[in-house]
Design a protein around this motif. Sequence first.
Motif, PDB file in Angstrom:
ATOM      1  N   LEU A   1       0.887  -1.275  -0.041  1.00 26.76           N
ATOM      2  CA  LEU A   1       0.054   0.148   0.231  1.00 26.76           C
ATOM      3  C   LEU A   1       0.801   1.242  -0.005  1.00 26.76           C
ATOM      4  O   LEU A   1       0.568   2.296  -0.568  1.00 26.76           O
ATOM      5  CB  LEU A   1      -0.845  -0.084   1.282  1.00 26.76           C
ATOM      6  CG  LEU A   1      -2.020  -1.026   1.021  1.00 26.76           C
ATOM      7  CD1 LEU A   1      -2.726  -1.113   2.607  1.00 26.76           C
ATOM      8  CD2 LEU A   1      -3.054  -0.890   0.002  1.00 26.76           C
ATOM      9  N   ILE A   2       2.055   1.327   0.608  1.00 23.23           N
ATOM     10  CA  ILE A   2       2.882   2.435   0.771  1.00 23.23           C
ATOM     11  C   ILE A   2       3.697   2.591  -0.564  1.00 23.23           C
ATOM     12  O   ILE A   2       3.705   3.562  -1.239  1.00 23.23           O
ATOM     13  CB  ILE A   2       3.851   2.254   1.973  1.00 23.23           C
ATOM     14  CG1 ILE A   2       3.041   2.262   3.205  1.00 23.23           C
ATOM     15  CG2 ILE A   2       5.131   3.228   1.729  1.00 23.23           C
ATOM     16  CD1 ILE A   2       4.166   2.010   4.376  1.00 23.23           C
TER      17      ILE A   2
ATOM     18  N   SER B   1       6.101   8.315   6.011  1.00 29.88           N
ATOM     19  CA  SER B   1       6.680   9.339   7.144  1.00 29.88           C
ATOM     20  C   SER B   1       7.489  10.301   6.417  1.00 29.88           C
ATOM     21  O   SER B   1       8.804   9.522   5.694  1.00 29.88           O
ATOM     22  CB  SER B   1       7.039   8.935   8.351  1.00 29.88           C
ATOM     23  OG  SER B   1       7.465  10.030   8.902  1.00 29.88           O
ATOM     24  N   LYS B   2       7.630  11.512   6.417  1.00 27.28           N
ATOM     25  CA  LYS B   2       8.699  12.070   5.634  1.00 27.28           C
ATOM     26  C   LYS B   2       9.896  12.239   6.482  1.00 27.28           C
ATOM     27  O   LYS B   2      11.038  12.117   5.906  1.00 27.28           O
ATOM     28  CB  LYS B   2       8.385  13.767   5.706  1.00 27.28           C
ATOM     29  CG  LYS B   2       7.351  13.993   4.671  1.00 27.28           C
ATOM     30  CD  LYS B   2       7.031  15.439   4.735  1.00 27.28           C
ATOM     31  CE  LYS B   2       5.788  15.797   3.904  1.00 27.28           C
ATOM     32  NZ  LYS B   2       5.188  17.197   3.884  1.00 27.28           N
ATOM     33  N   ARG B   3      10.033  11.789   7.772  1.00 29.15           N
ATOM     34  CA  ARG B   3      11.072  11.854   8.537  1.00 29.15           C
ATOM     35  C   ARG B   3      11.700  10.287   8.665  1.00 29.15           C
ATOM     36  O   ARG B   3      12.916  10.097   8.510  1.00 29.15           O
ATOM     37  CB  ARG B   3      11.046  12.191   9.810  1.00 29.15           C
ATOM     38  CG  ARG B   3      12.210  12.573  10.728  1.00 29.15           C
ATOM     39  CD  ARG B   3      12.025  13.526  11.885  1.00 29.15           C
ATOM     40  NE  ARG B   3      12.306  12.702  12.988  1.00 29.15           N
ATOM     41  CZ  ARG B   3      11.908  12.937  14.220  1.00 29.15           C
ATOM     42  NH1 ARG B   3      11.015  14.031  14.326  1.00 29.15           N
ATOM     43  NH2 ARG B   3      12.442  12.289  15.292  1.00 29.15           N
ATOM     44  N   LEU B   4      10.869   9.278   8.643  1.00 32.74           N
ATOM     45  CA  LEU B   4      11.247   8.126   9.125  1.00 32.74           C
ATOM     46  C   LEU B   4      11.037   6.978   7.841  1.00 32.74           C
ATOM     47  O   LEU B   4      11.436   5.876   8.088  1.00 32.74           O
ATOM     48  CB  LEU B   4      10.572   7.658  10.430  1.00 32.74           C
ATOM     49  CG  LEU B   4      10.802   8.217  11.526  1.00 32.74           C
ATOM     50  CD1 LEU B   4      10.076   8.021  12.793  1.00 32.74           C
ATOM     51  CD2 LEU B   4      12.319   8.299  12.173  1.00 32.74           C
ATOM     52  N   GLY B   5      10.221   7.433   7.055  1.00 32.56           N
ATOM     53  CA  GLY B   5      10.118   6.610   6.071  1.00 32.56           C
ATOM     54  C   GLY B   5       8.964   5.499   6.255  1.00 32.56           C
ATOM     55  O   GLY B   5       8.106   5.767   6.885  1.00 32.56           O
ATOM     56  N   PRO B   6       9.114   4.419   5.590  1.00 30.97           N
ATOM     57  CA  PRO B   6       7.777   3.433   5.978  1.00 30.97           C
ATOM     58  C   PRO B   6       7.857   2.564   7.191  1.00 30.97           C
ATOM     59  O   PRO B   6       7.102   1.798   7.457  1.00 30.97           O
ATOM     60  CB  PRO B   6       8.014   2.398   4.446  1.00 30.97           C
ATOM     61  CG  PRO B   6       9.314   2.513   4.161  1.00 30.97           C
ATOM     62  CD  PRO B   6       9.698   3.995   4.727  1.00 30.97           C
ATOM     63  N   ILE B   7       8.929   2.682   7.759  1.00 29.94           N
ATOM     64  CA  ILE B   7       9.509   1.944   9.106  1.00 29.94           C
ATOM     65  C   ILE B   7       8.328   1.807  10.032  1.00 29.94           C
ATOM     66  O   ILE B   7       7.769   1.019  10.614  1.00 29.94           O
ATOM     67  CB  ILE B   7      10.698   2.128   9.723  1.00 29.94           C
ATOM     68  CG1 ILE B   7      11.817   2.058   8.503  1.00 29.94           C
ATOM     69  CG2 ILE B   7      10.916   1.621  10.935  1.00 29.94           C
ATOM     70  CD1 ILE B   7      13.200   2.275   9.047  1.00 29.94           C
ATOM     71  N   PRO B   8       7.896   3.242  10.635  1.00 28.27           N
ATOM     72  CA  PRO B   8       6.628   3.043  11.757  1.00 28.27           C
ATOM     73  C   PRO B   8       5.438   2.568  11.220  1.00 28.27           C
ATOM     74  O   PRO B   8       4.938   1.515  11.990  1.00 28.27           O
ATOM     75  CB  PRO B   8       6.433   4.466  11.707  1.00 28.27           C
ATOM     76  CG  PRO B   8       7.454   5.240  11.326  1.00 28.27           C
ATOM     77  CD  PRO B   8       8.279   4.518  10.098  1.00 28.27           C
ATOM     78  N   LYS B   9       4.640   2.553   9.960  1.00 30.76           N
ATOM     79  CA  LYS B   9       3.606   1.726   9.737  1.00 30.76           C
ATOM     80  C   LYS B   9       4.031   0.296   9.421  1.00 30.76           C
ATOM     81  O   LYS B   9       3.209  -0.483   9.847  1.00 30.76           O
ATOM     82  CB  LYS B   9       3.132   2.439   8.308  1.00 30.76           C
ATOM     83  CG  LYS B   9       2.702   3.788   8.395  1.00 30.76           C
ATOM     84  CD  LYS B   9       1.974   4.404   7.263  1.00 30.76           C
ATOM     85  CE  LYS B   9       1.485   5.740   7.777  1.00 30.76           C
ATOM     86  NZ  LYS B   9       1.359   6.635   6.547  1.00 30.76           N
TER      87      LYS B   9
END
Length: 160
Positions: A64-65, A73-81
């Motif tokens: 989906l990303i 996320s602009k700062r962390l990228g796809p890692i948090p999701k």
Amino acid sequence: MSTEATENTEGAQAKPKAGWACPVADKHIHREEVRQIWKECQEESFWYRALPLALGSMAVTGGLIYNGVWKQSKRLGPIPKLALAGVLGYAVGKASYIGTCRAKFQKLGPEFSKGFGPGWGPGFGPPGFRGPGHRHCTHVCQECQKGEKQVAGEAPATPS
């Protein structure tokens, strides 16, 4: 034959002095069996439910990303999701295996049929827990009724 010899030979099958004990329900709960079933539940829930659901949810989230449906996320990228999807998939997978584990524990005996896990009764331990490794008799049979009548001092009824 002396009295001591008679007591020694019948000691294995003798009934307790305090009263009659049900031969079906008065079994010892083997801690090793409980430990083995708990270990099986932990391993099977991880390999068969939690890991596949965590990886699957992470793959769907990554897709989906990648396709732009969800923004990273602009700062962390796809890692948090991805991490959140993995944790939620793992938790749902573990929770979905509870019914299977409950069925495995219920095969051990009636004290495991009313709850799941340690401390589910009043206080600690299974409901009806009389002491180390003993169950309360929950069934009614002719042998149990005769034993209870003998303890109460009544004469057992003889079939005619």
